[in-house]
Design a protein around this motif. Structure first.
Motif, mmCIF file in Angstrom:
data_model
loop_
_atom_site.group_PDB
_atom_site.id
_atom_site.type_symbol
_atom_site.label_atom_id
_atom_site.label_comp_id
_atom_site.label_asym_id
_atom_site.label_seq_id
_atom_site.Cartn_x
_atom_site.Cartn_y
_atom_site.Cartn_z
ATOM 1 N N SER A 10 36.741 50.245 22.811
ATOM 2 C CA SER A 10 36.833 49.687 24.155
ATOM 3 C C SER A 10 38.288 49.332 24.402
ATOM 4 C CB SER A 10 35.965 48.442 24.252
ATOM 5 O OG SER A 10 36.432 47.487 23.328
ATOM 6 N N SER A 11 38.711 49.444 25.636
ATOM 7 C CA SER A 11 40.126 49.182 25.897
ATOM 8 C C SER A 11 40.265 48.328 27.134
ATOM 9 C CB SER A 11 40.876 50.496 26.083
ATOM 10 O OG SER A 11 40.363 51.179 27.202
ATOM 11 N N ARG A 12 41.357 47.617 27.178
ATOM 12 C CA ARG A 12 41.642 46.871 28.394
ATOM 13 C C ARG A 12 43.137 46.987 28.658
ATOM 14 N NH1 ARG A 12 41.850 43.041 24.310
ATOM 15 N NH2 ARG A 12 43.491 41.519 24.633
ATOM 16 N N GLU A 13 43.452 46.880 29.965
ATOM 17 C CA GLU A 13 44.855 47.014 30.328
ATOM 18 C C GLU A 13 45.520 45.650 30.273
ATOM 19 O OE1 GLU A 13 46.264 49.877 30.881
ATOM 20 O OE2 GLU A 13 44.370 50.903 30.602
ATOM 21 N N THR A 14 46.691 45.598 29.701
ATOM 22 C CA THR A 14 47.453 44.352 29.695
ATOM 23 C C THR A 14 48.844 44.677 30.226
ATOM 24 O OG1 THR A 14 48.302 44.724 27.480
ATOM 25 C CG2 THR A 14 46.233 43.531 27.663
ATOM 26 N N THR A 15 49.679 43.629 30.320
ATOM 27 C CA THR A 15 51.033 43.864 30.807
ATOM 28 C C THR A 15 51.816 44.724 29.835
ATOM 29 O OG1 THR A 15 51.586 41.761 29.813
ATOM 30 C CG2 THR A 15 51.264 41.798 32.193
ATOM 31 N N GLU A 16 51.363 44.743 28.604
ATOM 32 C CA GLU A 16 52.079 45.542 27.617
ATOM 33 C C GLU A 16 51.536 46.949 27.543
ATOM 34 O OE1 GLU A 16 54.552 44.106 25.538
ATOM 35 O OE2 GLU A 16 54.345 42.460 26.928
ATOM 36 N N GLY A 17 50.494 47.247 28.334
ATOM 37 C CA GLY A 17 49.914 48.586 28.225
ATOM 38 C C GLY A 17 48.454 48.472 27.830
ATOM 39 N N THR A 18 47.895 49.580 27.390
ATOM 40 C CA THR A 18 46.478 49.577 27.035
ATOM 41 C C THR A 18 46.310 48.999 25.650
ATOM 42 O OG1 THR A 18 46.470 51.679 28.138
ATOM 43 C CG2 THR A 18 44.410 50.980 27.130
ATOM 44 N N VAL A 19 45.366 48.116 25.493
ATOM 45 C CA VAL A 19 45.063 47.546 24.186
ATOM 46 C C VAL A 19 43.673 48.011 23.797
ATOM 47 C CG1 VAL A 19 44.604 45.450 22.902
ATOM 48 C CG2 VAL A 19 46.499 45.522 24.499
ATOM 49 N N PHE A 20 43.577 48.621 22.664
ATOM 50 C CA PHE A 20 42.282 49.083 22.178
ATOM 51 C C PHE A 20 41.700 48.075 21.211
ATOM 52 C CE2 PHE A 20 41.918 53.276 23.881
ATOM 53 C CZ PHE A 20 43.213 53.719 24.048
ATOM 54 N N SER A 21 40.402 47.838 21.310
ATOM 55 C CA SER A 21 39.744 47.024 20.296
ATOM 56 C C SER A 21 38.834 47.921 19.491
ATOM 57 C CB SER A 21 38.879 45.939 20.933
ATOM 58 O OG SER A 21 39.632 45.217 21.828
ATOM 59 N N VAL A 22 39.244 48.196 18.296
ATOM 60 C CA VAL A 22 38.395 49.045 17.464
ATOM 61 C C VAL A 22 37.589 48.119 16.586
ATOM 62 C CG1 VAL A 22 38.387 50.974 15.865
ATOM 63 C CG2 VAL A 22 40.259 50.687 17.460
ATOM 64 N N THR A 23 36.371 47.858 16.998
ATOM 65 C CA THR A 23 35.566 46.900 16.249
ATOM 66 C C THR A 23 34.384 47.596 15.640
ATOM 67 O OG1 THR A 23 34.473 46.407 18.310
ATOM 68 C CG2 THR A 23 36.200 44.894 17.612
ATOM 69 N N GLY A 24 34.575 48.827 15.198
ATOM 70 C CA GLY A 24 33.435 49.541 14.632
ATOM 71 C C GLY A 24 32.450 49.872 15.720
ATOM 72 N N GLY A 25 32.967 50.258 16.885
ATOM 73 C CA GLY A 25 32.082 50.548 18.007
ATOM 74 C C GLY A 25 31.094 51.639 17.694
ATOM 75 N N ASP A 26 31.561 52.605 16.883
ATOM 76 C CA ASP A 26 30.623 53.677 16.554
ATOM 77 C C ASP A 26 29.418 53.114 15.837
ATOM 78 O OD1 ASP A 26 32.230 52.924 14.440
ATOM 79 O OD2 ASP A 26 31.955 54.822 13.395
ATOM 80 N N TRP A 27 29.605 52.017 15.155
ATOM 81 C CA TRP A 27 28.515 51.349 14.471
ATOM 82 C C TRP A 27 27.421 50.963 15.461
ATOM 83 C CZ3 TRP A 27 26.660 51.193 10.032
ATOM 84 C CH2 TRP A 27 25.843 50.141 9.603
ATOM 85 N N ASP A 28 27.826 50.326 16.561
ATOM 86 C CA ASP A 28 26.812 49.884 17.530
ATOM 87 C C ASP A 28 26.069 51.061 18.138
ATOM 88 O OD1 ASP A 28 28.901 47.213 18.814
ATOM 89 O OD2 ASP A 28 27.476 47.291 17.157
ATOM 90 N N SER A 29 26.831 52.087 18.534
ATOM 91 C CA SER A 29 26.147 53.203 19.181
ATOM 92 C C SER A 29 25.248 53.915 18.188
ATOM 93 C CB SER A 29 27.158 54.176 19.794
ATOM 94 O OG SER A 29 28.044 54.619 18.803
#
Lengths: 444, 211, 184
Positions: A10-29
């Motif tokens: 999942s990603s969100r935009e910040t002032t520094e650019g896109t920040v990705f949160s890799v929290t084992g998302g594939d795990w949930d899906s």
């Protein structure tokens, strides 16, 4: 800015650019998918932080009860970019990077790299350097097997062998410290030879250590060999026969446990191994117990080689340990002063006062490094885990163009699925321990 | 083939007055070798030719350098030749894939190098495939040597070479959502400057250094 | 002092802070977070010759819920950083972190795309231990220094005061690029 939604991050935009949160998302899906499936399948994630997976290894298991139906390995948690880093350092500095890949057998990494560089340069290390290399490699084999046996036993629940094995390992690390100055990651083997000669009295201390180790290995053996609980845990586990092993490109004790006596020290000798008398240990049970016995027996063979190396070293006392060519040989003579180990005062007097050429050589070799003619080469050694190969490409400069290591643990770890599917969860630990992966080597 | 290298330092135009910036070196890469190759290489080449009649068409170049044989193969013939090497010439062990990026070699930028080992005959050779950056596809060798599975994933991860027919070509060493292929020459090393008491040391990729 | 002499024997007077500090430091349980070469030296520190059991620390708890101390031993890659943070978050307070080795403290020799340049980008660090890898004795020295730090840690409003003072000192401190040292 793309609107692509990545299911794994999942990603969100910040002032520094896109920040990705890799929290084992594939795990949930993955889990939601499974929830919709009709069968009762449990998906369990082991690692990367886990006491029993030999390092930062992530195992994703699909279980049916206690039986494992699928095993997948997730690696890359220790990826350091060592191979790319070496492209920005000179050929000799590459040794310090390369030594930290497979951190349990640093001398093997260094030797494979230096053999490759020497092949590209077209030089041969002097005989005494080769004898020292062989001795250090065999000691490293012992210390690596000690960690493999100790941590393997620890993971399967046997706590004492770990302490016993680390006691022997400490003795070997004392020898490393005596000869090279460091216990681990020594950067001792350099292109052209070794960094410095053995100190006075080293061979006597080595012989003493060999005698002690031989005596203590009997204790270690008595703990586990023939131990009925140990055998129940390891016999018949992690079965991989010769066909499977060759298809998957497995080398090392895992291959030798299928009965094939393939050992690069005998088949394609390097560093003078053809002059040493030792046996290649095999087992024919193709299981964890067989690999365990192989490692224990290889310890004794290593001690034999070390004794023979000591005899040769006594005879070759006083010979150079670095190649003669002053444009390649690492220039400094090291000694221990009152502020630690560094260039000896004799050497400093020589380069500053006596010889202009020595000064120039020292300066150019340390800052620029030597130039290696264009070409590519593949050099391999037999590390405790299998065939450790290095593919070096040079473009004629002072820095490597490409250094790629063919790590045995990387290829051997692919066999986890073949070994473990259909067995129980507890057997996976044994199987992975018998492969003895070192994640630094797997991920580089 | 030979290239000209100018200058000794990696950076240009920094006011370098040492004179080393004006050096011109000629680097010669070993080209195609002619028969006889020496050692067991002749036997291997003969066996391959006998088993694979289209040898001359598939093999672009044979290089014997520093005691090692390299066969440069066209990517379309890679799988066929590999099957013959594995089954007829007994090269049952492939020691992985090593990618190399030569940005200067237009239309042949990405190389994939496969070292092969024959345990039966105790022989080693090397296969090399070159593909352009614009079309970085190489047929996958997982069907021939199953051990290449992770190695091809690693080469994809690090260089962007896409192996057609691979059962699951995903990133293996970098995080799954990483952009870019790190070991390519046009990917920066990515270090940060180190600051110590008012002085800054640039990262190793940006320092003035020898080539 | 005077009061203790007047009480019958068997009484000990101390402050809650000192007692809490003493209890906390004397049996820190490390979480297994060995990553690379430093992990091997950490294991050697826990083994027979350099015995961490003398501090009560030979039990390396695998479950972060049961651990107090996270010794980040080894290089932390970008892929591992979220895992590191998750393990740290799962530890129950009070918790401490030792960054063992050059790679954990600052990225070490690997100044590149793959390695986090210092785990203090990810977790708050109490002790930085340099070395590549640090000898087991150096690790024990770091643990002892951490013990000293824990012993004098304040509780409650005293701690809030300490935190406020530390923050004020940090805000007023000389920035690194102005520390010229001998270059001035």
């Amino acid at each position: 800015m793309s609107t692509y939604v990545d299911p794994y991050a999942s990603s969100r935009e910040t002032t520094e650019g896109t920040v990705f949160s890799v929290t084992g998302g594939d795990w949930d899906s993955l889990v939601t998918e499974i929830g919709q499936a009709k069968e009762e399948r449990v998906v369990v994630n082991m690692g990367p932080q886990h006491p029993s997976t030999h390092g930062v290894l992530r195992l994703v298991l699909e279980l049916e009860g206690e039986t494992v139906t699928e095993v997948r390995c997730g690696i890359g948690y220790l990826h350091t970019g060592i191979e790319k880093n070496t492209e920005y350092r000179s050929w000799t500095q590459g040794v310090t990077f390369v030594t930290r890949m497979d951190y349990l057998s640093p001398i093997f990494n260094e030797t494979a790299y230096c053999l490759g560089v020497e092949k590209l340069l077209g030089i041969e290390a002097p005989e005494r350097a080769n004898q020292i290399r062989v001795m250090m490699m065999e000691f490293n084999r012992i210390s690596s097997h000690m960690v493999a046996l100790g941590t393997g036993a620890l993971e399967l629940g046997a706590l004492s062998p770990m302490i016993f094995c680390f006691r022997e390992r400490e003795r070997v690390l004392d020898i490393f410290e005596l000869v090279s100055g460091l216990r681990m990651n020594m950067a001792y083997v350099r292109p052209g030879g070794v960094a410095q000669d053995l100190p006075k009295g080293a061979i006597a201390k080595i012989r003493e250590t060999v005698a002690e180790l031989r005596q203590n290995f009997k204790d270690n053996e008595k703990l586990l060999v023939g131990n009925s609980i140990w055998m129940k845990r390891t016999e018949g586990i992690g079965y991989l026969d010769l066909a499977g092993a060759t298809t998957l490109g497995i080398t090392g004790p895992v291959l030798r446990s299928t009965g094939l006596p393939w050992d690069l020290r005998k088949m394609q000798p390097y560093c003078g191994y053809e002059q040493y008398d030792f046996d290649v240990i095999t087992a024919d049970t193709c299981d964890v117990y067989g690999r365990f016995l192989i490692r224990i027996a290889e310890l004794e063979q290593s001690l034999r080689i070390i004794e023979q190396a000591c005899d040769k070293l006594e005879k070759s006392e006083g010979q150079p340990v670095m190649v003669e060519d002053k444009k390649i040989a690492w220039p400094s003579q090291l000694s221990v002063g009152n502020d630690g180990m560094g260039n000896s005062l004799d050497h400093i007097r020589e380069i500053m006062g006596e010889s202009m050429e020595s000064l120039i050589h020292h300066f150019k070799l340390v800052t620029e490094g030597f130039r290696v003619p264009t070409g590519q080469v593949y050099a391999a050694v037999e590390s405790p885990r299998g065939e450790l190969g290095v593919h070096l490409v040079s473009d004629g400069g002072t820095r490597p163009y490409r250094v790629h290591f063919r790590e045995p643990s990387f290829n051997n770890l692919q066999s986890t699925s073949a070994m473990c599917e259909g067995s129980m969860v507890a057997d996976i630990i044994g199987a992975v321990a018998s492969i003895d992966p070192v994640m630094g080597g797997v991920d580089r | 083939m030979s290239t000209e290298e100018r200058g000794s330092f990696g950076t240009h135009g920094t006011g370098d007055t040492s004179g080393y910036g004006g050096l011109v070196r000629t680097e010669v890469t070993p080209g195609s070798t002619e028969r006889p190759y020496g050692g067991y290489f002749d036997q291997v080449a003969d066996d391959l030719e006998r088993a694979y009649p289209d040898f001359a068409d598939a093999i672009e170049r044979v290089v014997v350098d520093r005691g090692e044989l390299t066969l440069h193969i066209k990517r379309e013939r890679l799988v066929e030749v590999s099957l013959i090497l594995r089954d007829r010439l007994k090269f049952e062990n492939c020691l992985g894939v090593s990618g190399v990026h030569y940005p200067a070699d237009t239309n042949r930028e990405l190389h994939a190098v496969y070292p092969l080992l024959s345990m039966t005959n105790n022989q080693r050779i090397r296969l090399e495939v070159s593909v352009p950056d614009s079309d970085p596809h190489i047929p996958s060798l997982v069907e021939v040597w199953a051990g290449n599975n992770w190695n091809e994933r690693e080469t994809f991860d690090m260089f962007g070479i896409i192996f057609d027919g691979h059962p699951g070509l995903t990133r293996i060493l970098m995080p799954d959502d990483w952009q870019g292929h790190p070991q390519r020459k046009d990917y920066a090393l990515g270090g940060i400057a180190v600051e110590y008491k008012g002085a800054t040391t640039p990262p190793p990729s940006e320092r003035r250094s020898y080539k | 002092m005077g009061l203790e002499e007047k009480l019958p024997s068997g009484f000990l007077l101390t402050s809650v802070e000192k007692l809490a500090g003493y209890m906390r430091k004397n049996s820190l349980w490390p979480a297994t977070f060995g990553l690379a070469c430093c992990a091997i030296e950490m294991m050697a520190a826990g083994a027979g010759r350099y015995d961490l059991a003398r501090f009560g620390m030979e039990v390396f708890r695998a479950s972060p819920r049961q651990a107090d101390l996270m010794i980040v031993a080894g290089r932390v890659s970008n892929k591992m950083a979220p895992v590191l943070r998750q393990i740290y978050d799962q530890m129950a307070a009070p918790k401490w972190v030792i960054a063992m080795g050059a790679c954990a403290s600052s990225g070490g020799m690997f100044n590149n795309y793959a390695i986090v340049q210092g785990v203090d980008h990810v977790v708050p660090v109490d002790i930085y231990l340099p070395g590549c890898p640090p000898r087991p004795e150096m690790l024990m020295d770091a643990i002892l220094k951490l013990h000293d730090q824990i012993y004098v840690e304040k509780l409650g409003p005293n701690r809030e005061l300490v935190i406020k003072n530390v923050e004020a000192a940090a805000l007023a401190a000389l920035p690194t690029h102005q520390m010229k040292g001998l270059l001035a």
